[in-house]
Design an enzyme around this catalytic site. Structure first.
Site, PDB file in Angstrom:
ATOM      1  CE  LYS A  67      40.767  54.582  34.689  1.00 44.83           C
ATOM      2  NZ  LYS A  67      39.371  54.553  34.444  1.00 44.83           N
ATOM      3  CB  THR A  68      42.642  48.799  39.018  1.00 49.06           C
ATOM      4  OG1 THR A  68      42.458  50.304  38.967  1.00 49.06           O
ATOM      5  CG2 THR A  68      43.574  48.383  39.905  1.00 49.06           C
ATOM      6  CG  ASP A 112      43.767  54.528  40.504  1.00 50.47           C
ATOM      7  OD1 ASP A 112      43.584  54.631  39.489  1.00 50.47           O
ATOM      8  OD2 ASP A 112      42.699  53.737  41.190  1.00 50.47           O
ATOM      9  CB  THR A 161      39.007  59.202  35.690  1.00 48.33           C
ATOM     10  OG1 THR A 161      39.398  59.975  36.926  1.00 48.33           O
ATOM     11  CG2 THR A 161      38.649  57.688  36.398  1.00 48.33           C
ATOM     12  NE  ARG A 223      34.842  50.095  39.906  1.00 45.72           N
ATOM     13  CZ  ARG A 223      35.583  51.248  39.783  1.00 45.72           C
ATOM     14  NH1 ARG A 223      35.174  52.410  39.994  1.00 45.72           N
ATOM     15  NH2 ARG A 223      36.914  50.905  39.417  1.00 45.72           N
TER      16      ARG A 223
END
Ligand code: ADE
Length: 342
Positions: A67-68, A112, A161, A223
């Protein structure tokens, strides 16, 4: 000579540096999430054609899916400056007012964990997103009055999230779109791992079956794949081993990650449901108390992966371990289990 604290700091900085090196900086390098990328291209291209900032965008989904990275790509590809903050960092209305009034025209503001904004801050955000104005209340009681400041045009890109925790007025203000990131396929994870390994420039090449082994245990999440690649590389370097399937197996066993990619806390959650609660249904709070794990971690990190693997089901009555979970952990599945649940 550096002190142990300095060493720890250097290590952390080294890891952060590596993580940013692995982050794609061009669309072409961003693997997967095709539908989101296609939609973003249209949105950004249309905004560029009209010479306007793109509309506000929300990304949601489990942690580590990119997302980032998408927010950074949007800023990079549109040549805009991005200011980064997060829900918990904006404690007071004044904090948000200061961020918004310091934006330059066309900036991207990335928030975020937007589900962690408090209600008062959230309400300041509504007019800012909708009409580019900041409504500030000055004074208290009968003499209180509202002044309105015009903000520079900006694009809010936000990530969460926990989409269910976002109020619907906030959700509806993301007029550019609300996009759900999906877990990656094994093939996509392999491609990401291959790319990361070439950036890290290891001495040895990773054998194909070793790459497959890493992909299988990566929780369908870039990740995690990058984390495992780094740890396997460390293990191979220290033990002077080649990057074979056997090395991957040894390195990941040492980390407590099993063949399905489950960590010890994933297994603890499943074992607790099976062993202490006859396989469920059991509520989230009870599982958290019995495992001493955080409710939020179970809900955001553990459960999405267990559900994706078909090891856990979320029902109206609570969480239920599936037969596959019993088999994986070596428990006997009770013969009368399915008929009991009807
Ligand atoms: N690193 C993190 N997410 C990625 C993605 N989607 N593609 C390539 N590298 C990544």
């Amino acid at each position: 000579m550096s002190s142990p604290t300095q060493k720890k700091q250097e290590k952390r900085e080294d890891d952060i540096f590596l993580d940013s090196k692995l982050r794609p900086s061009k669309w072409a390098e961003y693997i997967g999430q095709k539908q989101i990328k296609d939609n973003l291209h249209i949105l950004l291209e249309a905004a560029r054609g009209r010479n306007q900032p793109p509309e506000h965008i929300l990304f949601y989904g489990p942690p580590g899916l990119g997302k980032t990275t998408l927010a950074h790509l949007i800023a990079h590809e549109t040549g805009r400056q991005m200011k980064v903050t997060s829900g918990p960092a904006i404690e007071k209305v004044g904090d948000l007012a200061s961020i918004l009034t310091n934006l330059s025209p066309g900036d991207i503001l990335f928030i975020d964990e937007i589900h962690r904004l408090n209600k008062m801050v959230e309400e300041i955000l509504y007019p800012a997103m909708e009409s580019g104005s900041l409504d500030i209340i000055i004074g208290k009681g009968p003499s209180a009055r509202t002044i309105q400041l015009d903000l520079p045009p900006f694009t809010l890109v936000a990530a969460t999230t926990r989409i269910a925790l976002l109020s619907s007025p906030l959700r509806s203000r993301f007029s550019g779109g609300v996009f759900r990131l999906e877990f990656y396929t094994d093939e996509e994870i392999k491609e990401i791992a291959r790319r990361s390994l070439s950036i890290l420039g290891t001495e040895h090449t990773l054998e194909d079956d070793a790459l497959e082994e890493i992909a299988r245990r990566s929780r369908f999440t870039p990740r995690t794949a990058n984390y495992l690649i780094k740890r396997v590389r460390d293990f191979a370097q220290v033990h002077k081993k080649s990057l074979s399937k056997k090395t991957v197996h040894e390195a990941l066993s040492l980390l407590g990650i099993d063949e399905l990619g489950l960590s010890s806390s994933d297994r603890k959650v499943l074992e607790t449901i099976i062993d202490k609660f006859d396989g469920g249904p059991v509520g989230l709070k009870t599982i958290a108390a019995a495992t001493a794990e955080e409710e939020a971690t179970i809900e955001e990190v553990t459960e999405p992966y267990l559900i994706q693997l078909g090891l856990l089901e979320r029902t109206a009555k609570g969480r239920v371990a599936t037969q596959k979970a019993y088999d994986h952990l070596g428990f006997d599945y009770p013969e009368n289990k399915d008929s009991n649940e009807c």
